[in-house]
Scaffold this motif. Structure first.
Motif, short mmCIF file in Angstrom:
data_model
loop_
_atom_site.label_atom_id
_atom_site.label_comp_id
_atom_site.label_asym_id
_atom_site.label_seq_id
_atom_site.Cartn_x
_atom_site.Cartn_y
_atom_site.Cartn_z
N TYR A 97 66.63 100.25 69.03
CA TYR A 97 67.29 99.17 68.31
C TYR A 97 67.66 99.65 66.90
CZ TYR A 97 65.14 96.16 71.85
OH TYR A 97 64.75 95.57 73.03
N GLY B 174 70.19 96.74 71.15
CA GLY B 174 69.38 97.77 71.79
C GLY B 174 70.18 98.60 72.77
N ARG C 2 62.17 101.67 68.17
CA ARG C 2 62.25 101.80 69.62
C ARG C 2 61.07 101.07 70.25
NH1 ARG C 2 60.75 108.20 70.69
NH2 ARG C 2 58.47 107.97 70.57
#
Length: 125
Positions: free
Chosen positions: A94, A118, A37
Motif C-alpha cells: 500500500y 494496494g 505492506r
C-alpha cells in the motif's frame, strides 16, 4: 488526495519489481509518501518513505539494501524499486500519504490519512 498503487504481480525469488504510487488532487511536494505492506495473517508493516520537500528517504528493516524509494514531484509519482525479492516479500503493498509529516512519525501507519488501494506482489520460490 487520491493515490493509486500499481506494479504488483508475480515474480520469482531473486527477481525485481517496481511499484508506482500516483497521486492526484494535492500539492504533492508537501506530502510524505510511504509504502507499507501486509502479508496474509500478519500485521501491516512499514517498508519505506520519502519525505516532503527535499525528499529524505527512510527504510524499514525489510527494505534495507534491497529496495529503493524515489519520487518525481512533477509527475506526482513515488516509486519503490524492489530487488532481490524473497518469498517473504509476498504481500499487498500500500502507498500512503500525509502532509508535512513529522520525522518521528513516518513509520507509523496511523499518521497517514490517505491510502491507495494496494497492489499484490507474489514472490514464488
Amino acid at each position: 488526495v487520491q493515490l493509486q498503487a500499481s506494479g504488483g504481480g508475480l515474480v520469482q525469488a531473486g527477481g525485481f519489481r517496481r511499484l508506482s504510487c500516483s497521486a492526484s488532487g494535492c500539492a504533492f511536494i508537501n506530502y510524505t509518501v510511504a509504502w507499507f505492506r501486509q502479508a496474509p495473517g500478519k500485521a501491516r508493516e512499514f517498508v519505506s518513505a520519502v519525505k516532503f520537500g527535499l525528499g529524505t528517504k527512510y527504510y524499514g528493516d525489510v527494505a534495507k539494501g534491497r529496495f529503493t524509494i524515489s519520487r518525481d514531484n512533477d509527475k506526482k509519482i513515488v516509486y519503490l524499486q524492489m530487488n532481490s525479492l524473497e518469498t517473504e516479500d509476498t504481500a499487498v503493498y500500500y502507498c500512503a500519504a500525509a502532509i508535512f509529516l513529522h520525522d518521528d512519525n513516518y513509520r507509523t501507519d496511523q499518521y497517514y490519512n490517505f491510502w491507495g488501494q494496494g497492489t499484490l506482489v507474489t514472490v514464488s520460490s
